[in-house]
Design a protein around this motif. Structure first.
Motif, PDB file in Angstrom:
ATOM      1  N   ALA A 185       0.839  -1.202   0.000  1.00  0.00           N
ATOM      2  CA  ALA A 185       0.000   0.000   0.000  1.00  0.00           C
ATOM      3  C   ALA A 185       0.874   1.253   0.000  1.00  0.00           C
ATOM      4  O   ALA A 185       0.579   2.241  -0.675  1.00  0.00           O
ATOM      5  N   ALA A 188       2.199   1.784  -3.407  1.00  0.00           N
ATOM      6  CA  ALA A 188       1.155   2.317  -4.292  1.00  0.00           C
ATOM      7  C   ALA A 188       1.103   3.839  -4.195  1.00  0.00           C
ATOM      8  O   ALA A 188       0.761   4.514  -5.170  1.00  0.00           O
ATOM      9  N   ARG A 194       8.851   7.063  -7.931  1.00  0.00           N
ATOM     10  CA  ARG A 194       8.908   5.808  -8.674  1.00  0.00           C
ATOM     11  C   ARG A 194       9.759   5.973  -9.930  1.00  0.00           C
ATOM     12  O   ARG A 194       9.590   6.921 -10.678  1.00  0.00           O
ATOM     13  N   ALA A 231      -1.912  -3.233  -7.609  1.00  0.00           N
ATOM     14  CA  ALA A 231      -2.277  -1.882  -7.170  1.00  0.00           C
ATOM     15  C   ALA A 231      -1.040  -1.021  -6.956  1.00  0.00           C
ATOM     16  O   ALA A 231      -1.081   0.202  -7.108  1.00  0.00           O
ATOM     17  N   ALA A 232       0.077  -1.648  -6.617  1.00  0.00           N
ATOM     18  CA  ALA A 232       1.331  -0.911  -6.403  1.00  0.00           C
ATOM     19  C   ALA A 232       2.041  -0.598  -7.719  1.00  0.00           C
ATOM     20  O   ALA A 232       3.096   0.031  -7.714  1.00  0.00           O
ATOM     21  N   GLY A 233       1.476  -1.057  -8.846  1.00  0.00           N
ATOM     22  CA  GLY A 233       2.063  -0.741 -10.143  1.00  0.00           C
ATOM     23  C   GLY A 233       3.300  -1.537 -10.483  1.00  0.00           C
ATOM     24  O   GLY A 233       4.073  -1.151 -11.354  1.00  0.00           O
TER      25      GLY A 233
END
Lengths: 267, 267
Positions: A185, A188, A194, A231-233
């Motif tokens: 989470a 995300a 990132r 969800a965290a890509g």
């Protein structure tokens, strides 16, 4: 000789019970709720010795620990005399970390005459061997997995966590007490830090701690892990082959395909 | 011989400049904004070699790197020929982590004839020596700091982070790419997993990486760190004496007192 599952939270205790020829005795700590299993025997750490005697009376000779347990807060008023005499040993272990605690718990069961076994002995199919189970793994992913494996080994050696997220060689997160879901989470929400996803989406890596007692606390992943990773890509999940419990592997493989993730038991 | 500060984000570059007898030349990467300093020279990694020549033309002989830098995304269209020839070396280092990148950057400056110095050489007062600077440290805190120091050393050896949060022997969080503030915010939200605060509130620990080049990337804490530690419900901050930069130490000591935190340079 009966087997008892000392069941913590989650789906692992039920997955284990499903794989056993004879129905096990299911014991759970007060406040802990294994999914999909009826609890035969409740216990509290403050009354560990009476609990061990109850297991013995019920014909249990072999026990397996399964599922997450929140470290309990101890209520001194509930202690019986025999358990009280074990307390200094337990408290010292709890202060030294999860591994130390689990080692002492195993010792206490063994000293009481039980044999303590692991998932390998009861349901080896829960621990996939080497292979790419879904999707495909690029050279970038291989490099990230190698770096993540080095990080997780270093963390494991100081008894911290069993997982890390690496993308393009950068360590985005490391697992500590709050666990995998909290870590994913956090990733995300990482935003502008990132690295460029065009050059590799990164991965979540999970492994046993180096030299850990394999009868207890083997890392576990499942469908929820894959949803968190998506969800965290990230691009997928890599894990140490033969050392990570996969809950509902067919569903994990199906889900990884649907989410465009790889699932890789790294040998 | 002039000194140049290669300035990243935050207050460290200004704190360094304030401590210098002669005004430094201030250089900053495009997109990076040191607080409270006028930037004399802007540069981009894609044009590193022209930047080095400009420093030389301005009479710079000595440089210091200060302040956080976000790893840049490189635009190949902006490369000059000389910098392009260095790119494989830089890219390989960037893939291997922050320490490797910084080592190569230092090498490139040194190969161009600059001497690269650290905070110790310019403003040693920013690195407090051993002592309890605010509040008091209990035996629980000493045990937590010892465990945190072991964790941070293990992490540093794999070039991950320089900090961790430990309470009653439990590792609540470990610092990775998102940094200290993100980690403390995560701990603030940890909820029911937090161990009983009556038995020690836990601490944030910060240290240099074992064997790190002390001319670059020394860990930094400041008043914001103390606010984050208070919001996370921890008892204080411990750090490696002589190896952690304290931004505005008098304000940190005052703030720690007001927030009921200890601030401990652990020897």
């Amino acid at each position: 000789m009966r087997t008892a599952i000392i069941a913590g939270e989650g789906r692992l205790p039920a997955a284990l019970a499903a794989g056993m020829a004879e129905p096990p005795l299911v014991a759970a700590m007060d406040g802990s709720a294994p999914e999909g299993l009826t609890v035969d025997l409740r216990f509290r750490v403050e009354r560990l010795v009476p609990f061990l005697r109850a297991l013995e009376r019920d014909g249990v000779g072999q026990v397996i620990f399964a599922g997450a347990v929140t470290r309990p807060r101890l209520d001194p008023a509930l202690l019986d005399e025999a358990t009280a005499s074990l307390l200094p040993r337990l408290m010292a272990a709890m202060a030294a970390g999860d591994d130390a605690t689990l080692r002492v718990v195993i010792e206490l069961f063994e000293e009481s005459g039980f044999s303590v076994v692991g998932v390998e002995a009861i349901a080896p199919a829960l621990l996939p061997g080497a292979g790419v189970l879904a999707g495909s793994v690029s050279p970038h992913d291989e490099a990230d997995a190698a770096r993540a494996a080095a990080i997780v080994a270093a963390l494991g050696a100081v008894d911290v966590g069993q997982g890390a997220v690496v993308a393009q060689g950068l360590c985005l997160a490391v697992e500590a007490l709050p666990g995998t879901d909290a870590m994913l989470a956090e990733v995300a929400g990482i935003g502008a830090l990132r690295p460029d996803p065009a050059r590799g989406r990164g991965l979540f890596y999970k492994a046993a701690k180096p030299g850990q007692d394999r009868r207890i606390d083997l890392p576990t992943i499942g469908p929820e892990t894959l949803r968190g990773v998506a969800a965290a890509g990230l691009g997928g999940v890599a894990f140490e082959a033969g050392s990570v419990i996969c809950l509902d592997l067919p569903e994990m493989v199906r889900l990884a395909g649907g989410l465009g993730l790889f699932l890789w038991a790294r040998g």
